[in-house]
Design a protein around this motif. Structure first.
Motif, short mmCIF file in Angstrom:
data_model
loop_
_atom_site.label_atom_id
_atom_site.label_comp_id
_atom_site.label_asym_id
_atom_site.label_seq_id
_atom_site.Cartn_x
_atom_site.Cartn_y
_atom_site.Cartn_z
N LYS A 99 34.83 20.42 -53.52
CA LYS A 99 33.55 20.32 -52.83
C LYS A 99 32.42 20.13 -53.83
CE LYS A 99 31.06 22.36 -49.11
NZ LYS A 99 30.26 23.29 -48.60
N ILE A 100 31.36 19.52 -53.37
CA ILE A 100 30.16 19.37 -54.20
C ILE A 100 29.08 20.29 -53.66
CG2 ILE A 100 28.32 17.78 -54.90
CD1 ILE A 100 30.42 15.52 -54.65
N LYS A 101 28.52 21.10 -54.53
CA LYS A 101 27.40 21.98 -54.18
C LYS A 101 26.12 21.24 -54.54
CE LYS A 101 24.94 25.90 -53.85
NZ LYS A 101 24.52 26.36 -52.57
N SER A 102 25.29 20.96 -53.52
CA SER A 102 24.05 20.22 -53.76
C SER A 102 22.84 21.14 -53.60
CB SER A 102 23.92 19.07 -52.76
OG SER A 102 24.87 18.08 -53.06
N ILE A 103 21.93 21.03 -54.55
CA ILE A 103 20.68 21.77 -54.51
C ILE A 103 19.56 20.74 -54.40
CG2 ILE A 103 19.15 23.33 -55.77
CD1 ILE A 103 21.69 24.30 -57.31
N PRO A 104 18.83 20.72 -53.28
CA PRO A 104 17.73 19.76 -53.15
C PRO A 104 16.69 19.99 -54.25
CG PRO A 104 18.22 20.78 -51.04
CD PRO A 104 18.99 21.53 -52.08
N LEU A 105 16.23 18.90 -54.86
CA LEU A 105 15.23 19.01 -55.92
C LEU A 105 13.95 19.67 -55.42
CD1 LEU A 105 15.69 15.57 -57.70
CD2 LEU A 105 16.48 17.81 -58.47
N SER A 106 13.64 19.49 -54.15
CA SER A 106 12.43 20.10 -53.57
C SER A 106 12.52 21.63 -53.52
CB SER A 106 12.17 19.53 -52.17
OG SER A 106 13.27 19.81 -51.33
N ASP A 107 13.73 22.19 -53.63
CA ASP A 107 13.91 23.64 -53.61
C ASP A 107 13.80 24.28 -54.99
OD1 ASP A 107 14.37 23.38 -50.91
OD2 ASP A 107 16.50 23.85 -51.00
N ILE A 108 13.78 23.47 -56.05
CA ILE A 108 13.78 23.99 -57.42
C ILE A 108 12.37 24.33 -57.88
CG2 ILE A 108 14.33 23.47 -59.84
CD1 ILE A 108 16.59 21.68 -58.81
N ALA A 109 12.20 25.59 -58.30
CA ALA A 109 10.90 26.04 -58.81
C ALA A 109 10.81 25.86 -60.32
CB ALA A 109 10.69 27.52 -58.45
N GLU A 110 11.92 26.13 -61.02
CA GLU A 110 11.91 26.09 -62.49
C GLU A 110 13.30 25.78 -63.01
OE1 GLU A 110 10.81 29.02 -66.27
OE2 GLU A 110 11.44 29.90 -64.38
N VAL A 111 13.35 25.11 -64.14
CA VAL A 111 14.60 24.87 -64.85
C VAL A 111 14.32 25.00 -66.34
CG1 VAL A 111 14.30 22.36 -64.84
CG2 VAL A 111 16.57 23.32 -65.15
N ARG A 112 15.21 25.72 -67.05
CA ARG A 112 15.00 25.92 -68.49
C ARG A 112 16.33 26.20 -69.18
NH1 ARG A 112 14.57 31.74 -69.72
NH2 ARG A 112 14.54 32.87 -67.75
N LEU A 113 16.40 25.85 -70.45
CA LEU A 113 17.57 26.19 -71.24
C LEU A 113 17.65 27.70 -71.34
CD1 LEU A 113 17.34 23.56 -74.11
CD2 LEU A 113 18.99 23.60 -72.24
N CYS A 114 18.84 28.24 -71.12
CA CYS A 114 18.96 29.70 -71.09
C CYS A 114 20.42 30.10 -71.16
CB CYS A 114 18.32 30.23 -69.80
SG CYS A 114 18.40 32.01 -69.62
N PRO A 115 21.00 30.21 -72.35
CA PRO A 115 22.40 30.64 -72.41
C PRO A 115 22.54 32.10 -71.98
CG PRO A 115 21.49 30.41 -74.62
CD PRO A 115 20.44 29.93 -73.66
N PRO A 116 23.63 32.43 -71.29
CA PRO A 116 23.84 33.83 -70.90
C PRO A 116 24.04 34.69 -72.14
CG PRO A 116 25.80 32.52 -70.47
CD PRO A 116 24.74 31.57 -70.92
N THR A 117 23.73 35.96 -72.01
CA THR A 117 23.88 36.87 -73.15
C THR A 117 25.21 37.60 -73.07
OG1 THR A 117 22.89 38.75 -72.01
CG2 THR A 117 21.38 37.25 -73.17
N MET A 118 25.54 38.30 -74.13
CA MET A 118 26.78 39.10 -74.15
C MET A 118 26.68 40.27 -73.17
SD MET A 118 28.80 37.54 -76.14
CE MET A 118 30.10 38.69 -76.50
N GLY A 119 25.47 40.56 -72.71
CA GLY A 119 25.27 41.66 -71.77
C GLY A 119 25.45 41.28 -70.31
N ALA A 120 25.81 40.03 -70.05
CA ALA A 120 26.00 39.58 -68.67
C ALA A 120 27.18 40.32 -68.06
CB ALA A 120 26.23 38.08 -68.62
N LYS A 121 26.97 40.85 -66.86
CA LYS A 121 28.03 41.59 -66.16
C LYS A 121 28.53 40.75 -64.99
CE LYS A 121 26.66 46.27 -67.25
NZ LYS A 121 25.48 46.30 -67.98
N ARG A 122 29.84 40.60 -64.92
CA ARG A 122 30.45 39.85 -63.83
C ARG A 122 30.53 40.74 -62.60
NH1 ARG A 122 36.51 38.38 -64.40
NH2 ARG A 122 35.99 39.73 -66.09
N ILE A 123 29.95 40.29 -61.51
CA ILE A 123 30.01 41.03 -60.26
C ILE A 123 31.26 40.61 -59.50
CG2 ILE A 123 28.85 41.45 -58.06
CD1 ILE A 123 26.19 40.84 -59.58
#
Length: 162
Positions: A76-100
């Motif tokens: 499946k393809i997950k589509s996000i309409p461009l009109s719904d996007i508020a911000e986009v930025r480079l941001c690698p996850p940190t080692m502190g990211a917790k998987r839910i």
């Protein structure tokens, strides 16, 4: 239209290969034992569910067209309409990211994660160094990753600022 492939890290390849080999080994062992009919059915069902979830969520590529940002997955393809996007930025996850709930390296990172400073987000990426964060106007966040992430981020910014 711009399309960039999601590249899996070496860690992902190793975890995916070793886990798949282990799962197949356990299943083949269970098949050889005539008294383990229930174990064969249970392990077979678990394997099917595991691989089906991978086919539903594993990111293959990220694409951008005139109206949406697309996360291309095997089924499946997950589509996000461009009109719904508020911000986009480079941001690698940190080692502190917790998987839910999701994958922490088995055929990529996908699912719900939480991080201090970022909060809760849904991830679709193969390498932490290739990531960028998409924040929607409703507050939802997506951590996406693809080859040439800076180029993709700039292209998305250009499209949403038009």
């Amino acid at each position: 239209m711009m399309k960039k492939r999601v590249e899996l890290s070496t860690y992902c390849w190793i975890i995916s290969a070793l886990s798949t080999a282990f799962i197949c080994g356990v299943f083949l062992y269970a098949l050889q034992r005539p008294d383990n009919n229930l174990a064969v059915w249970i392990s077979g069902a678990a394997i099917i569910m595991l691989f089906f979830s991978t086919l539903c969520y594993m990111p293959l590529s990220i694409s951008l067209d005139s109206g949406s940002l697309n996360i291309n997955r095997p089924l499946k393809i997950k589509s996000i309409p461009l009109s719904d996007i508020a911000e986009v930025r480079l941001c690698p996850p940190t080692m502190g990211a917790k998987r839910i709930c999701g994958s922490g390296g088995w055929f990529g990172w996908y699912g719900w994660f939480s991080e201090k400073g970022l909060g809760k987000y849904f991830a679709y990426y193969g390498k932490a160094s290739d990531c960028f964060l998409v924040t929607l106007k409703n507050g939802k966040k997506y951590m996406l990753g693809c080859k040439d992430a800076p180029e993709m981020v700039n292209a998305i910014k250009e499209k949403i600022n038009q």
